[in-house]
Write an enzyme that holds these catalytic residues in place. Structure first.
Site, PDB file in Angstrom:
ATOM      1  N   THR A   1       0.847  -1.197   0.000  1.00  0.00           N
ATOM      2  CA  THR A   1       0.000   0.000   0.000  1.00  0.00           C
ATOM      3  C   THR A   1       0.884   1.250   0.000  1.00  0.00           C
ATOM      4  O   THR A   1       0.617   2.221  -0.726  1.00  0.00           O
ATOM      5  CB  THR A   1      -0.966  -0.003   1.209  1.00  0.00           C
ATOM      6  OG1 THR A   1      -1.446  -1.322   1.424  1.00  0.00           O
ATOM      7  CG2 THR A   1      -2.138   0.925   0.977  1.00  0.00           C
TER       8      THR A   1
ATOM      9  N   GLY B   1       0.930   1.723   5.685  1.00  0.00           N
ATOM     10  CA  GLY B   1      -0.127   0.720   5.777  1.00  0.00           C
ATOM     11  C   GLY B   1      -0.147   0.066   7.146  1.00  0.00           C
ATOM     12  O   GLY B   1       0.558   0.484   8.067  1.00  0.00           O
ATOM     13  N   ALA B   2      -0.953  -0.980   7.280  1.00  0.00           N
ATOM     14  CA  ALA B   2      -0.994  -1.760   8.527  1.00  0.00           C
ATOM     15  C   ALA B   2      -1.480  -3.162   8.186  1.00  0.00           C
ATOM     16  O   ALA B   2      -2.091  -3.389   7.134  1.00  0.00           O
ATOM     17  CB  ALA B   2      -1.930  -1.106   9.540  1.00  0.00           C
TER      18      ALA B   2
ATOM     19  N   LYS C   1       1.630  -3.836  12.900  1.00  0.00           N
ATOM     20  CA  LYS C   1       2.418  -3.605  11.702  1.00  0.00           C
ATOM     21  C   LYS C   1       3.631  -4.537  11.725  1.00  0.00           C
ATOM     22  O   LYS C   1       3.935  -5.144  12.721  1.00  0.00           O
ATOM     23  CB  LYS C   1       2.884  -2.145  11.643  1.00  0.00           C
ATOM     24  CG  LYS C   1       1.719  -1.174  11.461  1.00  0.00           C
ATOM     25  CD  LYS C   1       2.151   0.271  11.302  1.00  0.00           C
ATOM     26  CE  LYS C   1       3.303   0.487  10.403  1.00  0.00           C
ATOM     27  NZ  LYS C   1       3.183  -0.111   9.054  1.00  0.00           N
ATOM     28  N   GLY C   2       4.309  -4.604  10.594  1.00  0.00           N
ATOM     29  CA  GLY C   2       5.535  -5.404  10.548  1.00  0.00           C
ATOM     30  C   GLY C   2       5.419  -6.650   9.694  1.00  0.00           C
ATOM     31  O   GLY C   2       6.338  -7.463   9.669  1.00  0.00           O
TER      32      GLY C   2
ATOM     33  N   GLU D   1       9.756   1.803  11.038  1.00  0.00           N
ATOM     34  CA  GLU D   1       8.435   2.450  10.910  1.00  0.00           C
ATOM     35  C   GLU D   1       8.065   3.153  12.212  1.00  0.00           C
ATOM     36  O   GLU D   1       7.558   4.280  12.223  1.00  0.00           O
ATOM     37  CB  GLU D   1       7.372   1.405  10.554  1.00  0.00           C
ATOM     38  CG  GLU D   1       7.547   0.836   9.155  1.00  0.00           C
ATOM     39  CD  GLU D   1       6.640  -0.339   8.846  1.00  0.00           C
ATOM     40  OE1 GLU D   1       6.480  -0.632   7.662  1.00  0.00           O
ATOM     41  OE2 GLU D   1       6.110  -0.973   9.769  1.00  0.00           O
TER      42      GLU D   1
ATOM     43  N   LYS E   1      -8.486  -4.835   6.609  1.00  0.00           N
ATOM     44  CA  LYS E   1      -7.541  -4.680   7.731  1.00  0.00           C
ATOM     45  C   LYS E   1      -8.217  -4.164   9.006  1.00  0.00           C
ATOM     46  O   LYS E   1      -7.626  -4.197  10.075  1.00  0.00           O
ATOM     47  CB  LYS E   1      -6.422  -3.706   7.330  1.00  0.00           C
ATOM     48  CG  LYS E   1      -5.692  -4.034   6.030  1.00  0.00           C
ATOM     49  CD  LYS E   1      -4.697  -5.148   6.209  1.00  0.00           C
ATOM     50  CE  LYS E   1      -3.881  -5.469   4.983  1.00  0.00           C
ATOM     51  NZ  LYS E   1      -2.828  -4.531   4.700  1.00  0.00           N
TER      52      LYS E   1
HETATM   53  C1  5RP Z   1       5.561  -3.428   6.805  1.00  0.00           C
HETATM   54  C2  5RP Z   1       4.227  -3.025   7.319  1.00  0.00           C
HETATM   55  C3  5RP Z   1       3.133  -2.808   6.324  1.00  0.00           C
HETATM   56  O1  5RP Z   1       2.603  -1.551   6.510  1.00  0.00           O
HETATM   57  C4  5RP Z   1       2.066  -3.846   6.519  1.00  0.00           C
HETATM   58  O2  5RP Z   1       2.675  -5.117   6.465  1.00  0.00           O
HETATM   59  C5  5RP Z   1       0.978  -3.727   5.450  1.00  0.00           C
HETATM   60  O3  5RP Z   1       1.496  -4.090   4.216  1.00  0.00           O
HETATM   61  P1  5RP Z   1       0.629  -4.063   2.888  1.00  0.00           P
HETATM   62  O4  5RP Z   1       0.357  -2.636   2.585  1.00  0.00           O
HETATM   63  O5  5RP Z   1       1.542  -4.731   1.867  1.00  0.00           O
HETATM   64  O6  5RP Z   1      -0.623  -4.858   3.141  1.00  0.00           O
HETATM   65  O7  5RP Z   1       4.006  -2.855   8.491  1.00  0.00           O
HETATM   66  O8  5RP Z   1       6.466  -3.694   7.834  1.00  0.00           O
END
Ligand code: 5RP
Length: 223
Positions: A35, A86-87, A98-99, A107, A125
């Protein structure tokens, strides 16, 4: 709409938000993940207004540079008006896990400096109670077994993320089986375990604004 289309729509909405609210010459904090990547692409079209960005990962650094966006070292920046990321999960109080991409520590550091945290997510989410998504914990390698034992005492099932090394040279334990009803307390408790760098709960520093992509359009929740 596909999940990617929803992510693109919130990324665009976040770029519009940055354009509307951020003073010219600002440095923007930029998150990591699919994202956030769409956000970087949208940000590139606003190039003239802001001075550059601080990246929350090596991957984001590269993507920003590929668009010709100047990337600053956080130590040379004392004011970040907005951080967009994102999250993996977010609740109605704007607490997050997150992570998923393993960039949680950087982050969290960029988010700590930023005045406003804008979280951009597709509708899947938003949850009532966090924990279905395994909670990432960044750990100093020699402390892996100790930290894992302590996480089991907290009711989780930690699993080392196979073959993964963070940008800081550490490993990730993904903690399954948690039902997170007190996110702030759990965030503090896990961070107290010796050997933990940080964990993926963003409750002490939650988002300020959620832009959520749904089939009906982008909706927002503010703190
Ligand atoms: C990366 C993060 C991202 O924000 C989280 O994993 C969401 O990822 P995506 O936008 O691909 O769904 O925390 O460490």
């Amino acid at each position: 709409m596909t999940q990617d289309e929803l992510k693109k729509a919130v990324a665009k909405a976040a770029a519009n938000y940055v354009e509307r609210t951020t003073p010219a010459g600002s440095i923007i904090g930029v998150g990591t993940g699919s994202t956030a990547n769409f956000f970087i692409d949208a940000l590139a079209s606003l190039k003239v207004k802001y001075k550059g960005a601080v990246a929350s990962s090596e991957a984001t650094h590269k993507r920003l540079e590929s668009h010709g966006i100047p990337v600053f070292d956080l130590n040379d920046v004392d004011n970040i008006p907005v951080y967009v990321d994102g999250a993996d999960e977010i609740d109605a109080g704007l607490n997050m896990i997150k992570g998923g991409g393993g960039a949680l520590t950087r982050e969290k550091i960029v988010a700590a400096v930023a005045k406003t945290f804008v979280c951009i997510c597709d509708g899947s989410k938003l949850v009532d109670t966090m924990g279905k998504f395994p909670l990432p914990v960044e750990v100093i390698p020699m402390a892996r077994a100790h930290v894992a034992r302590e996480l089991v005492k907290l009711g989780g099932r930690p699993q080392e993320r196979a073959g993964f090394v963070t940008d800081n040279g550490n490993l990730i334990l993904d903690v399954h089986g948690l039902s997170i009803t007190a996110p702030k307390e759990l965030e503090a408790q896990i961070n107290q375990i010796t050997g933990v760098v940080t964990n993926g709960l963003f409750a002490m520093r939650p988002a300020n604004l959620l832009l959520l992509g749904t089939a009906e359009g982008v909706t927002s929740i503010e703190d």
